[in-house]
Design a protein around this motif. Structure first.
Motif, PDB file in Angstrom:
ATOM      1  N   VAL A 170     -14.828 -13.868 -19.566  1.00  0.00           N
ATOM      2  CA  VAL A 170     -14.279 -12.514 -19.540  1.00  0.00           C
ATOM      3  C   VAL A 170     -15.269 -11.585 -20.226  1.00  0.00           C
ATOM      4  O   VAL A 170     -15.712 -11.852 -21.337  1.00  0.00           O
ATOM      5  CB  VAL A 170     -12.912 -12.452 -20.256  1.00  0.00           C
ATOM      6  CG1 VAL A 170     -12.405 -11.025 -20.326  1.00  0.00           C
ATOM      7  CG2 VAL A 170     -11.904 -13.350 -19.549  1.00  0.00           C
ATOM      8  N   ILE A 171     -15.621 -10.524 -19.536  1.00  0.00           N
ATOM      9  CA  ILE A 171     -16.518  -9.504 -20.093  1.00  0.00           C
ATOM     10  C   ILE A 171     -15.658  -8.292 -20.413  1.00  0.00           C
ATOM     11  O   ILE A 171     -15.023  -7.720 -19.530  1.00  0.00           O
ATOM     12  CB  ILE A 171     -17.632  -9.130 -19.097  1.00  0.00           C
ATOM     13  CG1 ILE A 171     -18.456 -10.355 -18.745  1.00  0.00           C
ATOM     14  CG2 ILE A 171     -18.499  -8.020 -19.672  1.00  0.00           C
ATOM     15  CD1 ILE A 171     -19.447 -10.100 -17.634  1.00  0.00           C
ATOM     16  N   SER A 172     -15.648  -7.882 -21.658  1.00  0.00           N
ATOM     17  CA  SER A 172     -14.867  -6.728 -22.084  1.00  0.00           C
ATOM     18  C   SER A 172     -15.591  -5.447 -21.671  1.00  0.00           C
ATOM     19  O   SER A 172     -16.780  -5.286 -21.923  1.00  0.00           O
ATOM     20  CB  SER A 172     -14.688  -6.772 -23.603  1.00  0.00           C
ATOM     21  OG  SER A 172     -13.928  -5.667 -24.022  1.00  0.00           O
ATOM     22  N   LEU A 173     -14.858  -4.548 -21.021  1.00  0.00           N
ATOM     23  CA  LEU A 173     -15.431  -3.276 -20.561  1.00  0.00           C
ATOM     24  C   LEU A 173     -15.041  -2.143 -21.495  1.00  0.00           C
ATOM     25  O   LEU A 173     -14.127  -2.278 -22.310  1.00  0.00           O
ATOM     26  CB  LEU A 173     -14.954  -2.971 -19.139  1.00  0.00           C
ATOM     27  CG  LEU A 173     -15.279  -4.022 -18.079  1.00  0.00           C
ATOM     28  CD1 LEU A 173     -14.642  -3.648 -16.758  1.00  0.00           C
ATOM     29  CD2 LEU A 173     -16.767  -4.190 -17.946  1.00  0.00           C
ATOM     30  N   ASP A 174     -15.698  -1.001 -21.346  1.00  0.00           N
ATOM     31  CA  ASP A 174     -15.425   0.157 -22.192  1.00  0.00           C
ATOM     32  C   ASP A 174     -14.213   0.969 -21.740  1.00  0.00           C
ATOM     33  O   ASP A 174     -13.837   1.930 -22.382  1.00  0.00           O
ATOM     34  CB  ASP A 174     -16.657   1.057 -22.279  1.00  0.00           C
ATOM     35  CG  ASP A 174     -17.111   1.579 -20.932  1.00  0.00           C
ATOM     36  OD1 ASP A 174     -16.537   1.183 -19.898  1.00  0.00           O
ATOM     37  OD2 ASP A 174     -18.063   2.382 -20.895  1.00  0.00           O
ATOM     38  N   GLN A 175     -13.572   0.602 -20.656  1.00  0.00           N
ATOM     39  CA  GLN A 175     -12.396   1.305 -20.148  1.00  0.00           C
ATOM     40  C   GLN A 175     -11.125   0.586 -20.592  1.00  0.00           C
ATOM     41  O   GLN A 175     -11.116  -0.629 -20.744  1.00  0.00           O
ATOM     42  CB  GLN A 175     -12.409   1.343 -18.619  1.00  0.00           C
ATOM     43  CG  GLN A 175     -13.524   2.149 -18.014  1.00  0.00           C
ATOM     44  CD  GLN A 175     -13.229   3.607 -17.991  1.00  0.00           C
ATOM     45  OE1 GLN A 175     -13.610   4.308 -18.899  1.00  0.00           O
ATOM     46  NE2 GLN A 175     -12.564   4.066 -16.966  1.00  0.00           N
ATOM     47  N   ARG A 176     -10.067   1.335 -20.750  1.00  0.00           N
ATOM     48  CA  ARG A 176      -8.761   0.767 -21.061  1.00  0.00           C
ATOM     49  C   ARG A 176      -7.921   0.762 -19.785  1.00  0.00           C
ATOM     50  O   ARG A 176      -8.162   1.541 -18.860  1.00  0.00           O
ATOM     51  CB  ARG A 176      -8.042   1.598 -22.114  1.00  0.00           C
ATOM     52  CG  ARG A 176      -8.739   1.619 -23.451  1.00  0.00           C
ATOM     53  CD  ARG A 176      -7.930   2.504 -24.406  1.00  0.00           C
ATOM     54  NE  ARG A 176      -8.530   2.536 -25.708  1.00  0.00           N
ATOM     55  CZ  ARG A 176      -8.167   1.741 -26.699  1.00  0.00           C
ATOM     56  NH1 ARG A 176      -7.218   0.860 -26.517  1.00  0.00           N
ATOM     57  NH2 ARG A 176      -8.761   1.823 -27.862  1.00  0.00           N
ATOM     58  N   THR A 212     -20.393  -2.281 -19.851  1.00  0.00           N
ATOM     59  CA  THR A 212     -20.616  -2.823 -21.174  1.00  0.00           C
ATOM     60  C   THR A 212     -22.096  -3.116 -21.333  1.00  0.00           C
ATOM     61  O   THR A 212     -22.842  -3.099 -20.350  1.00  0.00           O
ATOM     62  CB  THR A 212     -19.773  -4.090 -21.422  1.00  0.00           C
ATOM     63  OG1 THR A 212     -19.799  -4.420 -22.807  1.00  0.00           O
ATOM     64  CG2 THR A 212     -20.274  -5.267 -20.611  1.00  0.00           C
TER      65      THR A 212
END
Length: 117
Positions: A65-71, A50
């Motif tokens: 919480v750090i939102s990532l570019d992966q699902r 991210t």
């Protein structure tokens, strides 16, 4: 056509003698492949990434919480010495010790060893 009409190479003929005319000679065998195979490399599994401003980075605290570019379920990249060489999926190796691993799904095209010129 039966096999007896084909020319036979002598059993102890060098490999280069069996090559078709004009075919490139195979590379010489490595004299000590074990020396190369024992070189340690760094293997990383990239779950995602991210981008965020430094100000947001400085505000991070325990539990953030750090939102990532992966699902969830997307393949993860397997990186060796900084190069993506494969993709895989996260698997549970040992539930009791909560250890995870990666099951390889594919080898990335072009990830083969490059020969020095």
């Amino acid at each position: 056509m039966d096999d007896t009409s084909l020319p036979q190479d002598p059993p102890n003929a060098p490999e280069t003698d069996r090559l078709a005319p004009g075919a490139p000679a195979p590379p010489p065998a490595a004299p000590n492949l074990n020396a190369i195979l024992s070189i340690p490399v760094t293997v990383q599994v990239v779950l995602g990434s991210t981008s965020l401003p430094v100000a947001n980075l400085m505000r991070l605290a325990r539990g953030a919480v750090i939102s990532l570019d992966q699902r969830v379920g997307d393949p993860v990249d397997i990186v060796v010495n900084g190069k993506v060489v494969a993709r895989g999926e996260i698997v549970v190796v040992d539930e009791s010790s909560q250890r995870f691993g990666v099951s390889l799904l594919e080898i990335v095209a072009g990830a083969s060893l490059e020969q020095a010129a």
